[in-house]
Each structure stands twice: as C-alpha cells, then as structure tokens.
Design a protein around this motif. Sequence first.
Motif, PDB file in Angstrom:
ATOM      1  N   ILE A 166      35.900  -5.467 -15.457  1.00 43.02           N
ATOM      2  CA  ILE A 166      34.656  -4.847 -14.876  1.00 43.02           C
ATOM      3  C   ILE A 166      34.727  -5.787 -13.465  1.00 43.02           C
ATOM      4  CG2 ILE A 166      32.242  -5.010 -15.022  1.00 43.02           C
ATOM      5  CD1 ILE A 166      32.757  -4.627 -18.054  1.00 43.02           C
ATOM      6  N   ILE A 167      34.551  -7.005 -13.288  1.00 40.15           N
ATOM      7  CA  ILE A 167      34.425  -7.821 -12.251  1.00 40.15           C
ATOM      8  C   ILE A 167      35.459  -7.745 -11.291  1.00 40.15           C
ATOM      9  CG2 ILE A 167      34.165 -10.222 -11.670  1.00 40.15           C
ATOM     10  CD1 ILE A 167      33.335 -11.034 -14.101  1.00 40.15           C
ATOM     11  N   SER A 168      36.854  -7.688 -11.632  1.00 43.86           N
ATOM     12  CA  SER A 168      37.676  -7.531 -10.601  1.00 43.86           C
ATOM     13  C   SER A 168      37.715  -6.049 -10.115  1.00 43.86           C
ATOM     14  CB  SER A 168      39.019  -8.129 -11.142  1.00 43.86           C
ATOM     15  OG  SER A 168      39.411  -6.839 -12.007  1.00 43.86           O
ATOM     16  N   VAL A 169      37.353  -5.060 -10.721  1.00 42.93           N
ATOM     17  CA  VAL A 169      37.702  -3.800 -10.260  1.00 42.93           C
ATOM     18  C   VAL A 169      36.192  -3.363  -9.216  1.00 42.93           C
ATOM     19  CG1 VAL A 169      37.532  -1.134 -10.696  1.00 42.93           C
ATOM     20  CG2 VAL A 169      38.958  -2.829 -11.917  1.00 42.93           C
ATOM     21  N   SER A 170      35.292  -4.077  -9.787  1.00 38.70           N
ATOM     22  CA  SER A 170      33.870  -3.689  -9.145  1.00 38.70           C
ATOM     23  C   SER A 170      34.097  -4.566  -7.589  1.00 38.70           C
ATOM     24  CB  SER A 170      32.613  -4.464  -9.774  1.00 38.70           C
ATOM     25  OG  SER A 170      32.367  -3.751 -11.010  1.00 38.70           O
ATOM     26  N   TRP A 171      34.608  -5.632  -7.712  1.00 37.34           N
ATOM     27  CA  TRP A 171      34.712  -6.409  -6.412  1.00 37.34           C
ATOM     28  C   TRP A 171      35.705  -5.845  -5.631  1.00 37.34           C
ATOM     29  CZ3 TRP A 171      38.577  -9.202  -3.897  1.00 37.34           C
ATOM     30  CH2 TRP A 171      38.387  -9.841  -2.677  1.00 37.34           C
ATOM     31  N   LEU A 172      36.897  -5.366  -5.963  1.00 44.97           N
ATOM     32  CA  LEU A 172      37.763  -4.749  -5.200  1.00 44.97           C
ATOM     33  C   LEU A 172      37.343  -3.387  -4.684  1.00 44.97           C
ATOM     34  CD1 LEU A 172      41.100  -5.440  -7.318  1.00 44.97           C
ATOM     35  CD2 LEU A 172      40.380  -6.452  -5.059  1.00 44.97           C
ATOM     36  N   VAL A 173      36.653  -2.601  -5.495  1.00 43.87           N
ATOM     37  CA  VAL A 173      36.146  -1.429  -4.812  1.00 43.87           C
ATOM     38  C   VAL A 173      34.940  -1.469  -3.889  1.00 43.87           C
ATOM     39  CG1 VAL A 173      34.750   0.903  -5.526  1.00 43.87           C
ATOM     40  CG2 VAL A 173      36.728  -0.010  -6.829  1.00 43.87           C
ATOM     41  N   ASP A 174      34.064  -2.504  -3.999  1.00 45.95           N
ATOM     42  CA  ASP A 174      33.120  -2.931  -3.227  1.00 45.95           C
ATOM     43  C   ASP A 174      33.676  -3.381  -1.849  1.00 45.95           C
ATOM     44  OD1 ASP A 174      30.019  -3.598  -2.992  1.00 45.95           O
ATOM     45  OD2 ASP A 174      31.096  -5.312  -2.070  1.00 45.95           O
ATOM     46  N   ARG A 175      34.794  -4.218  -1.897  1.00 42.71           N
ATOM     47  CA  ARG A 175      35.331  -4.581  -0.682  1.00 42.71           C
ATOM     48  C   ARG A 175      35.985  -3.554   0.081  1.00 42.71           C
ATOM     49  NH1 ARG A 175      32.499  -8.151   1.294  1.00 42.71           N
ATOM     50  NH2 ARG A 175      31.244  -7.167  -0.113  1.00 42.71           N
ATOM     51  N   GLY A 176      36.728  -2.683  -0.638  1.00 42.49           N
ATOM     52  CA  GLY A 176      37.413  -1.509   0.032  1.00 42.49           C
ATOM     53  C   GLY A 176      36.436  -0.614   0.753  1.00 42.49           C
ATOM     54  N   PHE A 177      35.409  -0.135   0.278  1.00 42.02           N
ATOM     55  CA  PHE A 177      34.395   0.693   0.754  1.00 42.02           C
ATOM     56  C   PHE A 177      33.701  -0.058   1.809  1.00 42.02           C
ATOM     57  CE2 PHE A 177      34.662   3.303  -2.931  1.00 42.02           C
ATOM     58  CZ  PHE A 177      35.082   4.486  -2.571  1.00 42.02           C
ATOM     59  N   CYS A 178      33.204  -1.182   1.848  1.00 38.79           N
ATOM     60  CA  CYS A 178      32.340  -1.906   2.619  1.00 38.79           C
ATOM     61  C   CYS A 178      33.121  -2.112   4.312  1.00 38.79           C
ATOM     62  CB  CYS A 178      31.600  -3.118   2.250  1.00 38.79           C
ATOM     63  SG  CYS A 178      30.465  -2.955   0.687  1.00 38.79           S
ATOM     64  N   HIS A 179      34.553  -2.350   3.682  1.00 40.83           N
ATOM     65  CA  HIS A 179      35.222  -2.746   5.042  1.00 40.83           C
ATOM     66  C   HIS A 179      36.099  -1.563   5.448  1.00 40.83           C
ATOM     67  CE1 HIS A 179      34.599  -6.943   3.292  1.00 40.83           C
ATOM     68  NE2 HIS A 179      34.773  -7.332   4.758  1.00 40.83           N
ATOM     69  N   LYS A 180      35.936  -0.389   4.912  1.00 43.58           N
ATOM     70  CA  LYS A 180      36.452   0.971   5.354  1.00 43.58           C
ATOM     71  C   LYS A 180      37.924   1.034   4.775  1.00 43.58           C
ATOM     72  CE  LYS A 180      32.732   2.071   8.577  1.00 43.58           C
ATOM     73  NZ  LYS A 180      32.254   2.202   9.809  1.00 43.58           N
ATOM     74  N   LEU A 181      38.275   0.002   4.088  1.00 44.09           N
ATOM     75  CA  LEU A 181      39.766   0.437   3.820  1.00 44.09           C
ATOM     76  C   LEU A 181      39.867   1.382   2.712  1.00 44.09           C
ATOM     77  CD1 LEU A 181      40.325  -3.377   2.802  1.00 44.09           C
ATOM     78  CD2 LEU A 181      40.937  -2.372   4.979  1.00 44.09           C
ATOM     79  N   ILE A 182      38.639   1.958   2.070  1.00 40.50           N
ATOM     80  CA  ILE A 182      39.044   3.278   1.176  1.00 40.50           C
ATOM     81  C   ILE A 182      37.931   4.201   2.039  1.00 40.50           C
ATOM     82  CG2 ILE A 182      38.561   4.008  -0.919  1.00 40.50           C
ATOM     83  CD1 ILE A 182      38.847   1.357  -2.063  1.00 40.50           C
ATOM     84  N   PRO A 183      38.496   5.280   2.178  1.00 36.35           N
ATOM     85  CA  PRO A 183      37.449   6.376   2.789  1.00 36.35           C
ATOM     86  C   PRO A 183      36.238   6.661   2.052  1.00 36.35           C
ATOM     87  CG  PRO A 183      39.925   7.072   2.756  1.00 36.35           C
ATOM     88  CD  PRO A 183      39.890   5.921   1.987  1.00 36.35           C
ATOM     89  N   GLN A 184      35.230   7.016   2.797  1.00 39.36           N
ATOM     90  CA  GLN A 184      33.823   7.251   2.262  1.00 39.36           C
ATOM     91  C   GLN A 184      33.894   8.335   1.067  1.00 39.36           C
ATOM     92  OE1 GLN A 184      31.411   4.780   2.649  1.00 39.36           O
ATOM     93  NE2 GLN A 184      30.470   6.054   0.924  1.00 39.36           N
ATOM     94  N   SER A 185      34.699   9.353   1.720  1.00 44.08           N
ATOM     95  CA  SER A 185      34.957  10.737   0.912  1.00 44.08           C
ATOM     96  C   SER A 185      35.523  10.226  -0.593  1.00 44.08           C
ATOM     97  CB  SER A 185      35.890  11.614   1.560  1.00 44.08           C
ATOM     98  OG  SER A 185      37.318  11.029   1.644  1.00 44.08           O
ATOM     99  N   TRP A 186      36.020   9.132  -0.723  1.00 41.07           N
ATOM    100  CA  TRP A 186      36.649   9.008  -2.115  1.00 41.07           C
ATOM    101  C   TRP A 186      35.582   8.213  -3.088  1.00 41.07           C
ATOM    102  CZ3 TRP A 186      42.321   6.384  -1.889  1.00 41.07           C
ATOM    103  CH2 TRP A 186      42.922   7.337  -1.084  1.00 41.07           C
ATOM    104  N   ASP A 187      34.282   8.142  -2.699  1.00 41.86           N
ATOM    105  CA  ASP A 187      33.308   7.506  -3.325  1.00 41.86           C
ATOM    106  C   ASP A 187      32.660   8.761  -4.200  1.00 41.86           C
ATOM    107  OD1 ASP A 187      31.316   6.040  -4.623  1.00 41.86           O
ATOM    108  OD2 ASP A 187      30.098   5.749  -2.894  1.00 41.86           O
ATOM    109  N   LEU A 188      33.516   9.198  -5.252  1.00 44.68           N
ATOM    110  CA  LEU A 188      33.364  10.381  -5.987  1.00 44.68           C
ATOM    111  C   LEU A 188      31.744  10.246  -6.726  1.00 44.68           C
ATOM    112  CD1 LEU A 188      36.818  11.054  -7.586  1.00 44.68           C
ATOM    113  CD2 LEU A 188      35.450  12.045  -5.204  1.00 44.68           C
ATOM    114  N   LEU A 189      31.384   9.076  -7.190  1.00 44.15           N
ATOM    115  CA  LEU A 189      30.326   8.949  -7.849  1.00 44.15           C
ATOM    116  C   LEU A 189      29.274   8.536  -7.048  1.00 44.15           C
ATOM    117  CD1 LEU A 189      31.827   6.947 -10.787  1.00 44.15           C
ATOM    118  CD2 LEU A 189      31.397   9.142 -10.824  1.00 44.15           C
ATOM    119  N   GLY A 190      29.156   8.360  -5.914  1.00 48.83           N
ATOM    120  CA  GLY A 190      28.268   8.149  -4.678  1.00 48.83           C
ATOM    121  C   GLY A 190      27.509   6.850  -4.840  1.00 48.83           C
ATOM    122  N   VAL A 191      28.205   5.883  -5.634  1.00 46.83           N
ATOM    123  CA  VAL A 191      27.459   4.479  -5.537  1.00 46.83           C
ATOM    124  C   VAL A 191      27.403   3.883  -4.233  1.00 46.83           C
ATOM    125  CG1 VAL A 191      27.951   2.210  -6.340  1.00 46.83           C
ATOM    126  CG2 VAL A 191      28.898   4.288  -7.738  1.00 46.83           C
TER     127      VAL A 191
END
Length: 545
Positions: free
Chosen positions: A493-518
């Motif tokens: 829970i902690i590691s995936v939450s942190w990695l996903v948060d960093r990925g979206f916040c630093h635009k390493l993951i496209p915003q369109s991949w945020d399927l759940l709209g978090v």
Amino acid sequence: MAVNVPGLVALMVFYIVILGIGIWASRKSKKVEKTCAGAKSEVAIVGGRNINVLVGVFTMTATWVGGGYIMGTAEAVYSPSRGLIWAFGPPAYFINFVLGGLFFAKPMRSKRYVTMLDPFQHRYGNMFTVTLLIPALISDILWVACILAALGGTMSIILGLSSAISIVISAAVSIIYTLLGGLYSVAYTDIIQLSFLFVSLWLCIPFLILSPAVTDISHTIHLNQTIGNSWLGELKLEDAGKWADEMLLLALGGLAYQALYQRILSAASSAQAQVTCFAAAGTVFIMGIPSVVIGAVAASADWNQTAYGLPPPFERGEAGKILPLALHYLTPTWLSVLGIGAVAAAVMSSMDSVLLSSASMFTQNIYKTTLRKQASELELQRVIRVSVLLVGLAGSGLAFGGDSVFALWLVSGDLLYCVVLPQLVCVLHLRCANIYGAISGYVVGLLLRGLSGEQLLGIPPLLLYPGWRVEDGVIVQYFPFRTLAMLSCVICIISVSWLVDRGFCHKLIPQSWDLLGVFEEKKEAEREQVPDPRAEKNCILNTKL
C-alpha cells in the motif's frame, strides 16, 4: 443420554429473562429515535452516540468474551500440544484494547464515523469499500459459527440436548432481540450476560479445584502423567513462528472488527471512547482467568475416577469440549447447570454484537450509499433487520460442523488481520495512501493468504514456507505466514501509493492513465485551496480605500 430437565428449565428461564431485557431495551431505542436529531438508522447502529462509559465497558468486554474466548482458552490450556503458553486470549485481547484506545479510538470517534468502513468510503469511494466488506462479512459469519459451536457442544454434554437444537434455540433468541432494538438491546443484555458469566464461572472454580479426582494444579504445572505433558505448555524454537503468528493474529486482528468500532463510535466523545477501551482491556483479561484454571484442572484430573472414564478427552478428540466436560464431571449437577448458563451468556453476548456489526456495514456503506441512495429511514431499518437474520442463518449453518472451537476462533479473524487491518492503519494514519496502493495491497494480502492454505477449511497450501511439517497427513505451516501477508499488504500500500503519486506529480506517468481520477480530484482540491492572486490584490486595494 437423557435430557437434564431441571437444567433445561433453568436455561429457558435465563433465555426468557434475556429476551425480556432485549424487548425493554428496544423500547428505549424507539424513545431515543423520536428525540434524536440524526438518522434513525444510526440509533440502531451507534445508539445515538450516548452510551455511557459503564455500559460501554460491559458491552465491549462481553463482545470479546464469547464462547470462543472462554472455551478456546480452556481448550488451549488443556491440550497436551499447547498449554497455558499457547492460550493467547487474555493477553492478546488486553493488547488489542490498549492499542485500540491509543491509536484508533480518537481518529474514528472525532470524525463521527458510523461504521469502520466510513473512512474508506470517504477516501477511496464505494466500489473499493464493497471489496472490504467481503472479508469482514466472512469473518463475522465464522465468528458466529465459532460461538454457536461452543454452545452446542456444551449443551449436548451437560443437558443431554442435541447440538443442533441448542444452536437453533440460542441463535433464534439472539436474532430476535437484536432485530428489535439494535445496539441498545445488545448493550443492555450484555450487562446481564457478562455479570452472570463472571459469577457463574468464578463460583465453579473452588468446586473444580477441590474435586477428589483433581490433583493440585501446582503439582502438575510441569508434568501430568495422564496426558504426558504439563498444562503450562512448552514453546520450542521451531514453533516460535507459529506462536508469534497466532498471538499477533488475535492481538492485532481484533482492531479490524466492526464490533469494536461500533462501541467506540457509540461513546459520547473521543475521550470517553478511549477510557472505554482501556477499562475493557482490564476486564477482558480478568474474564479469561476462570477458563485458564478450568483448563489446568482438566489437565490435572484423573478422568478414570469420574463417570467419564478412560481414555481422557484429548484421546477421544473432545479437547474442544473440555470446559463443559470439566463442569459436568468435576462439579455438582446444579453447578454444571450454572456453567451451561455461563456459556450461553457468553455466546449470546458475542453473537448479537457480530450480527449487528455485519448488518450495520452492509446497510450504511453498501445499501445506503451505493444500491439505494434515496432509501428512507424506515427502509434502512428493515434492511438492518434482514441483514441480521441472514448473517445469523449463515453462521448457524456453519456451526453444525465445527469440532475445534479454538481453530474456528483463530480463522474467524484471519482475513481481517491479513487484508483489512493494513488498509485501516493506512487510511487512518497515512496521508500518502491512495486507492492504487490500497487495491495493490488488497490483492497481495489476499493472494499470499490464499496460497498459504487453510487446514480447517480443507484448502491445501500452494506456497510452502520454511519449517512446514506433515501432521496426520496434513501440511501445517509453522512460519508466520499470516503476519507475512499482513506486512506485505502494508508495504505494498505504502510503496505503490508513493510511486504512483511521484509518477503523476512529476509527470512521469501521463495524466490520461489516472483511470480512477485520484490525481485530477487532488488538483481540483488544491486549486480550491489556493487563493487567486488577483482577488487577493483587489482585496488589499479595497481595504486601503
């Protein structure tokens, strides 16, 4: 075996008294509903949030001191393969309530939640909350089966009554008064049940110790020739993993029960909720002492001097019924009847709480928020009653096949410990946790627990940990596999939450991949909190003018 008619009459009188108190409490509940400004369904679930400390301590203690607790503890102390050192109940539940008061009572009560699933619903939404209800519901049904199996075994020995009839009668009484009055009926009947349980069991202790068939338990603390072991038990190094796993399961797994939070949330304030938890920690420990003594007495008894004869209960596979066996064969008849009343009281005091807990979560977090958002209060109250009935029937059905009360007792909290507890810790205490981490942790915890197998349910292990053994043709895991699943869930829970948060916040993951709209919701919330600089400048100019 002939039916013990005087004992049966005494038990029926006890049941009628309990049912009468439940009906009286249901009237009190209706009066509160008329004066309560909030939803009427919340009166049934959290008692209008005005349960005082004394009643709260009684109902919290009574919920945990059930048939599984008193019979499972006696079984553990008596069993040659276990002993006192494996009787986890009293110390584990003491730790459970202390931790609940320190870390969970305040964050839950201060936000005025109605059920344990509310924080998940507020942060993760409805769909994930539904998935958490599943392990909670399974645990509650197994808990009902555990406590009814304990009562069925007791009545069949002392009253000569069929286990099936005993289970049906006791389940019916608990279901009826829980249906009528919700938490009020549960709380006020708990006072009578716990008081009767305390007096009855402590009254039996002197007669058990002074029985001619019983050797002084201080002399058998190390070795009893009859069963070849001491009632103190032994903890070998190769068994340490299993011991730690089962202890942590009971000590921490109880923190994920809705029944605990139902009492915390019914308190008038956060401070009162904490006091209730700390007081219950002491009372639940004291309530376990008679069971420990009964187990030690049974291990020190020469069963050949009783009408039971040889071989002793353990060799006949009746260790799970050792408490009623000891009461029946080592005490006078009238006292054994009191003993059966004590077990009945323990069973009903836990069963009503479990029934209401599952019904509350389904009604508040599934039916009201997902299935029928426009449901009336009358409709919600009816859903609570139907849910109580269904859970009671499901648990009663499983109770007919339960041999070891101790095993059912452990398994009932298994999924909560491995899957729900990590989620609850993270959602309450870690702001970084998000639904992506929660889903990943849920899958990992459930997968690891499922692959480890479960002997009681006949599920063979596909994942074998170091130290496993074959006992009676069955693979038994001695590695702390439940705790591994729980910790893996937390880490995931902690590691995936942190990695996903960093990925979206630093635009390493496209915003369109945020399927759940978090993270889209997060940005909107931040925009609402950040003031417009132009508006702030105009405000300053207007102030100067």
